[in-house]
Design a protein around this motif. Structure first.
Motif, mmCIF file in Angstrom:
data_model
loop_
_atom_site.group_PDB
_atom_site.id
_atom_site.type_symbol
_atom_site.label_atom_id
_atom_site.label_comp_id
_atom_site.label_asym_id
_atom_site.label_seq_id
_atom_site.Cartn_x
_atom_site.Cartn_y
_atom_site.Cartn_z
ATOM 1 N N ASP A 166 -1.609 -3.518 -3.708
ATOM 2 C CA ASP A 166 -3.043 -3.564 -3.452
ATOM 3 C C ASP A 166 -3.764 -2.896 -4.628
ATOM 4 O O ASP A 166 -3.340 -1.839 -5.096
ATOM 5 N N CYS B 279 0.824 -1.220 0.000
ATOM 6 C CA CYS B 279 0.000 0.000 0.000
ATOM 7 C C CYS B 279 0.855 1.265 0.000
ATOM 8 O O CYS B 279 1.063 1.877 -1.033
ATOM 9 N N TYR C 296 -4.969 0.119 4.533
ATOM 10 C CA TYR C 296 -5.321 -1.242 4.126
ATOM 11 C C TYR C 296 -6.720 -1.680 4.564
ATOM 12 O O TYR C 296 -7.451 -2.305 3.796
ATOM 13 N N ARG D 118 -6.321 -1.109 -4.747
ATOM 14 C CA ARG D 118 -6.729 0.269 -4.435
ATOM 15 C C ARG D 118 -5.543 1.224 -4.586
ATOM 16 O O ARG D 118 -5.713 2.353 -5.037
ATOM 17 N N THR D 119 -4.360 0.768 -4.241
ATOM 18 C CA THR D 119 -3.147 1.575 -4.452
ATOM 19 C C THR D 119 -2.976 1.835 -5.942
ATOM 20 O O THR D 119 -2.755 2.970 -6.367
ATOM 21 N N PHE E 67 -6.708 5.586 0.845
ATOM 22 C CA PHE E 67 -5.627 5.533 -0.137
ATOM 23 C C PHE E 67 -5.414 6.905 -0.773
ATOM 24 O O PHE E 67 -4.280 7.304 -1.035
ATOM 25 N N GLU E 68 -6.506 7.623 -0.990
ATOM 26 C CA GLU E 68 -6.405 8.977 -1.539
ATOM 27 C C GLU E 68 -5.714 9.906 -0.544
ATOM 28 O O GLU E 68 -4.869 10.719 -0.918
ATOM 29 N N GLY F 261 -11.443 2.151 3.189
ATOM 30 C CA GLY F 261 -11.889 2.307 1.809
ATOM 31 C C GLY F 261 -10.900 3.092 0.972
ATOM 32 O O GLY F 261 -9.800 3.440 1.420
ATOM 33 N N VAL F 262 -11.304 3.402 -0.233
ATOM 34 C CA VAL F 262 -10.455 4.114 -1.188
ATOM 35 C C VAL F 262 -10.056 5.491 -0.664
ATOM 36 O O VAL F 262 -8.963 5.968 -0.961
ATOM 37 N N ASP F 263 -10.923 6.120 0.135
ATOM 38 C CA ASP F 263 -10.589 7.445 0.656
ATOM 39 C C ASP F 263 -9.298 7.444 1.473
ATOM 40 O O ASP F 263 -8.545 8.415 1.453
ATOM 41 N N ALA G 74 -5.200 1.718 -8.323
ATOM 42 C CA ALA G 74 -6.284 2.545 -8.869
ATOM 43 C C ALA G 74 -6.047 4.023 -8.552
ATOM 44 O O ALA G 74 -6.184 4.879 -9.440
ATOM 45 N N VAL G 75 -5.685 4.333 -7.317
ATOM 46 C CA VAL G 75 -5.459 5.730 -6.924
ATOM 47 C C VAL G 75 -4.250 6.297 -7.660
ATOM 48 O O VAL G 75 -4.277 7.445 -8.118
#
Length: 164
Positions: free
Chosen positions: A53, A14, A130, A55-56, A137-138, A133-135, A58-59
């Motif tokens: 990850d 992450c 981890y 999500r990592t 990661f943002e 949610g996505v927030d 994607a961001v």
């Protein structure tokens, strides 16, 4: 001689790969990619061999960063070839300094957010996104980006000092 920077978080899926991607882009933008090598690892080997990850990824992609990554664990023997080891939180900072073979190696370990002039002395950890949610990661990306300019300035100073 190449200046080597390694970012370290818990599992290397992450925060540290995100920091690696952002800082590699900053180094390239500064025209230093032939002088600075950027890498990442985790304090533990739970995810060794896995990709970052989703999500990592994607961001990072949403924000124009590229990452080709395979998770791995940091080893004490790496200190001898690294110039700077960047911990993503105070837990990693302590673990890495305990792992360091010498005091000189322990001095190579710094917190990423210590390079962010807007971060307070009691707010230097990049929280682990981890389990959220996505927030999360943002938010992690925002913190990484905010510290990257100061880190780049410090690395540039070291690189230029070697060339002098």
């Amino acid at each position: 001689m190449t200046y080597r920077v390694c970012f370290v978080c818990t599992g290397n899926i992450c925060r540290s790969p995100m920091a690696e991607a952002v800082f590699r882009a900053r180094v390239a933008d500064a025209g230093l990619d032939d002088q600075v090598a950027v890498d990442s690892a985790g304090t533990g080997g739970w995810h060794e061999g896995e990709g970052a990850d989703p999500r990592t990824l994607a961001v990072l992609e949403e924000n124009g960063y590229v990452l080709d990554h395979t998770a791995r664990q940091f080893h004490a023997s790496w200190f001898s070839r690294l110039d700077l080891v960047i911990a993503l939180d105070s837990g990693h900072l302590g673990a890495l300094r305990r792992l360091a073979p010498t005091e000189r190696d322990a001095a190579k370990v710094r917190l990423l957010r210590s390079y962010d002039p807007a971060a307070g002395p009691d707010d230097l950890d990049v929280p682990d996104p981890y389990y959220g949610g996505v927030d999360g990661f943002e938010e992690c990306l925002e913190m990484v980006e905010a510290a990257s300019g100061g880190l780049l300035a410090a690395v540039r100073e070291q690189v230029e000092g070697r060339a002098a």
